[in-house]
Scaffold this active site. Structure first.
Site, PDB file in Angstrom:
ATOM      1  CG  ASP A 147       2.371   0.866   7.952  1.00 23.92           C
ATOM      2  OD1 ASP A 147       2.043   0.346   6.873  1.00 23.92           O
ATOM      3  OD2 ASP A 147       1.635   0.856   8.957  1.00 23.92           O
ATOM      4  CG  HIS A 156       0.147   3.166  12.588  1.00 23.34           C
ATOM      5  ND1 HIS A 156      -1.167   2.776  12.638  1.00 23.34           N
ATOM      6  CD2 HIS A 156       0.645   2.648  11.438  1.00 23.34           C
ATOM      7  CE1 HIS A 156      -1.445   2.049  11.560  1.00 23.34           C
ATOM      8  NE2 HIS A 156      -0.350   1.948  10.829  1.00 23.34           N
ATOM      9  CD  GLU A 173      -3.197  -1.321   5.244  1.00 14.77           C
ATOM     10  OE1 GLU A 173      -3.281  -2.357   5.908  1.00 14.77           O
ATOM     11  OE2 GLU A 173      -2.800  -0.251   5.742  1.00 14.77           O
ATOM     12  CD  GLU A 174      -1.922   2.416   7.537  1.00  9.55           C
ATOM     13  OE1 GLU A 174      -2.639   1.915   8.422  1.00  9.55           O
ATOM     14  OE2 GLU A 174      -0.713   2.142   7.407  1.00  9.55           O
ATOM     15  CG  HIS A 206      -0.558   0.105   2.507  1.00 10.63           C
ATOM     16  ND1 HIS A 206      -0.362   1.322   3.110  1.00 10.63           N
ATOM     17  CD2 HIS A 206      -0.279  -0.824   3.446  1.00 10.63           C
ATOM     18  CE1 HIS A 206       0.035   1.125   4.360  1.00 10.63           C
ATOM     19  NE2 HIS A 206       0.104  -0.161   4.595  1.00 10.63           N
ATOM     20  CG  ASP A 231       1.153  -3.826   5.317  1.00 10.76           C
ATOM     21  OD1 ASP A 231       1.916  -2.918   5.739  1.00 10.76           O
ATOM     22  OD2 ASP A 231      -0.072  -3.683   5.239  1.00 10.76           O
TER      23      ASP A 231
END
Lengths: 329, 340
Positions: free
Chosen positions: A162, A301, A193-194, A56, A216
């Site tokens: 990420d 994150h 994606e998130e 992603h 991922d």
């Protein structure tokens, strides 16, 4: 990695990251374009089953939901932002153009519980602009700002690792394949994606693939985390996903290949949903067996995500080995 | 008279000054830089506590800004090669989770790690991680690998992050009190015979008293930064002071009852010259005046501060117009105090 992480692409506004990724993907695929939702897709010819590669493009961030006097913005999380880590965080506001700003820390003399995480209702952005509303419309995305930096050894930190590391692994895999024969490929660098994986689900429908490999990031062990939850090790190699939702034959084939080729790996066991595009791609329409490869990452994150660059290499090597083998099968 | 647009000639030094590592007790790089940037002919000495004293002679008035910044200090290296640390000066840990730091004399980059929010139980997500659970991650795999490059007692500074943004705003680490150092340096460049103390260890109690004791000035002017909480949702007195409101002249804080005569003089000077000035509407904070004013039998003090948001964090925010106001007010006040 520096090029990929320098581009911004908070979920739903991936233009910058998509442009950068498309430029890099064009070196390997002839028909790179953006699909209806914005994912970057391309193909590579070959013989054998058609395999979909997914990583992603988007990254976590925030969306502007209100304006306050004095040039302050109200924001909501876009993806699973960690509210514990935002105080005094420098940000880029993607308004009519890019603006810099910062998230204020709670003033020390005001009553607040120093043990508690800030809550989204209280989180602001300081723009220093007298008329922020004119320059920064509602819905503008905000990304975390920290310079990409090498740590000791092969460790690397930047926001948005990420899943730009996943994108990098796919690009590296294509580079390793070069002109060598492999199975036909559909590549998708998917958006959103998130925030649920809509991009991957939509794009996978058009890929007309026989199976899918999703790349991922996942949790590398760090102090305070349980080993059974953070199963990866920085520098320990690619994590091969094993889960009731993933295709067992593919997972086993990947593990056998890793062994045979001396590619460092660990097994990541999940008991159901993987929390990645692998969950979504299987709902795209046609039955599509999926495997998941993950790159171990610390501080997921936050602005200080860390990977070991060797793990990108082992992921790319394992993918390339798999695609070559399936192409000659 | 106040010149709103007047930009002191050395304003561009701010970024360099903020980037220098100078956690309390380790002010060497800042001190060396300031010495290298003193005007020609300035006499200086460094006292045993690390204060840099410039033109310390028969002065009546001492001006003071502190060189040190809040930061971290390595207390232990774990088996996994991670660095346990404590705070030097008051820092809230919410302000540095997941942030980059530079450790030790070789400025080794690292990141303050956190367990990802995904792996926490619902209750833990609302709590900040315990201070003792936090580590600096420099990328070392073992105690041995880390210990080759870092030792307990090494200090760490935040990634400078110096950025101009919005309309005349700046964000950076260490604006507290490098902007004060810059103003003091500028005052030295524009005045002869001005006695300046660039002090050490302010964030951990302060070494300035020793300099004041040695100099025994008639009074002292502290050039500082101070907390502003002019944020949405904060009203009235709780805002303390405002960015864009000009120089902050407190009558009292948690450390000092400022000399009434100096306070009124500064305020009336500001008014007469049209320099924007404000006082603090909350009795909070403290600075070098705290130790200076009881040194050498008592030294009347006044502070002139730049209002800052997010003080003691990796991202302190100030407005350049406020720093200009502090410079001009300090300049006027020094001239008046030394003219008599």
């Amino acid at each position: 990695m520096r090029t990929l992480t320098a581009a911004a692409g908070v979920s739903g506004r991936e233009e910058d990251a998509a442009e950068t990724a498309a430029r890099l993907l064009r070196q390997h695929c002839g028909d790179v374009r953006r699909d209806a939702l914005g994912s970057v897709v391309g193909t590579r010819p070959g013989r054998g089953p058609r395999i979909l590669l997914d990583a992603h493009l988007d990254q976590i961030g925030m969306a502007v939901v209100g304006h306050e006097p004095g040039g302050f913005l109200r924001v909501a999380p876009c993806g699973g932002m960690d509210a514990r880590c935002v105080a005094a965080q420098s940000v880029i506001i993607h308004g009519r153009r890019d603006f810099r700003g910062i998230i204020p820390a709670a003033p020390p003399h005001l009553k607040h519980d120093g043990e508690k995480s800030p809550e989204w209702n209280d989180i602001l952005i300081d723009t220093g602009l007298s008329d922020a509303a004119a320059e920064i419309p509602l819905g503008s995305r905000v990304s975390l700002c920290a310079p990409p930096r090498r740590l000791l050894g092969e460790r690397f930190t930047a926001p948005s690792l990420d899943d730009r590391t996943g994108v990098a692994a796919i690009l590296r895999c294509l580079e390793l394949l070069g002109d060598k024969p492999a199975c036909p490929l559909a590549v998708q660098l998917s958006v959103q994606e998130e925030v649920g994986g809509a991009g991957a689900r939509a794009a996978a429908f058009r890929a007309e693939a026989d199976e899918a490999l999703v790349v991922d990031v996942s949790f590398a062990w760090a102090p305070g985390a349980a080993r059974e939850e953070a199963q990866g090790t920085l520098g320990g190699g690619v994590m091969i996903g094993v889960s009731p939702t993933l295709d067992e034959t593919m997972s086993e084939a990947l593990e056998a290949l890793a062994r045979r080729n001396n590619i460092p790996y660990t097994i990541e066991v999940m008991s159901g949903r993987t929390g990645t595009n692998a969950d979504r791609i299987q709902q795209s329409g046609p039955a599509l067996p999926c495997a998941l490869l993950s790159i171990p990452l610390r501080n997921m994150h936050t602005a200080g995500e860390i990977v070991d660059l060797r793990d990108i290499e082992s992921t790319a090597r394992l993918m390339a080995a798999y695609l070559t083998e399936r192409g000659t099968a | 008279m106040y010149e709103e647009q007047y930009q002191p000639p050395h304003s561009h030094w701010l970024e360099e000054l903020c980037a220098l590592p100078g956690v309390s007790g380790r002010e060497g790089p800042v001190r060396d830089w300031i010495i290298a940037h003193l005007p020609a002919g300035a006499a200086y000495r460094v006292d045993p506590l690390g204060n840099l004293i410039v033109n310390g002679g028969q002065e009546k008035v001492m001006l003071c800004a502190h060189m040190d910044e809040v930061g971290l200090i390595v207390t232990h290296i774990t088996d996994e090669g991670l660095l346990k640390f404590d705070h030097v000066g008051g820092i809230e840990r919410a302000a540095y989770l997941g942030r980059q730091v530079f450790v030790g004399k070789n400025a080794l980059p690292g990141v303050i790690g956190v367990v990802p929010v995904h792996l926490l139980r619902a209750e833990a997500k609302k709590q900040l991680p315990a201070q003792e659970s936090l580590c600096i991650d420099i990328g070392a795999d073992s105690r041995e690998a880390a210990a080759r490059l870092v030792k307990p007692g090494d200090t760490a500074t935040f990634e400078p992050g110096f950025t101009r943004f919005g309309e005349g705003f700046v964000q950076s680490k260490a604006l507290d009190d490098r902007v004060g150092c810059l103003i003091l340096l500028e005052l030295l460049w524009q005045n002869t015979g001005l006695c300046a103390v660039f002090s050490a260890r302010e964030e951990v109690g302060g070494a300035a008293a020793a300099a004041a004791f040695a100099l025994r000035p008639r009074c002292a002017v502290i050039i500082e930064t101070t907390t502003a909480s002019d944020l949405p949702g904060v009203s009235g007195a709780q805002r303390v002071c405002e960015l864009g409101g000009g120089a902050v002249v407190p009558f009292m804080d948690r450390g000092t009852m400022y000399a009434r005569e100096l306070y009124e003089r500064a305020m009336s000077l500001a008014k007469k010259a049209g320099i924007p000035a404000q006082t603090k509407s909350v009795i909070a904070g403290a600075n070098d005046a705290h130790t200076i004013h009881t040194s050498a039998g008592g030294i009347p003090c006044i502070a002139i501060s730049v209002p800052c948001r997010n003080l003691h964090s990796p991202g302190v925010v100030m407005r350049e117009s406020d720093a200009r106001a502090v410079f001009q007010l300090a300049d006027l006040l020094w001239k008046e105090l030394t003219a008599q």
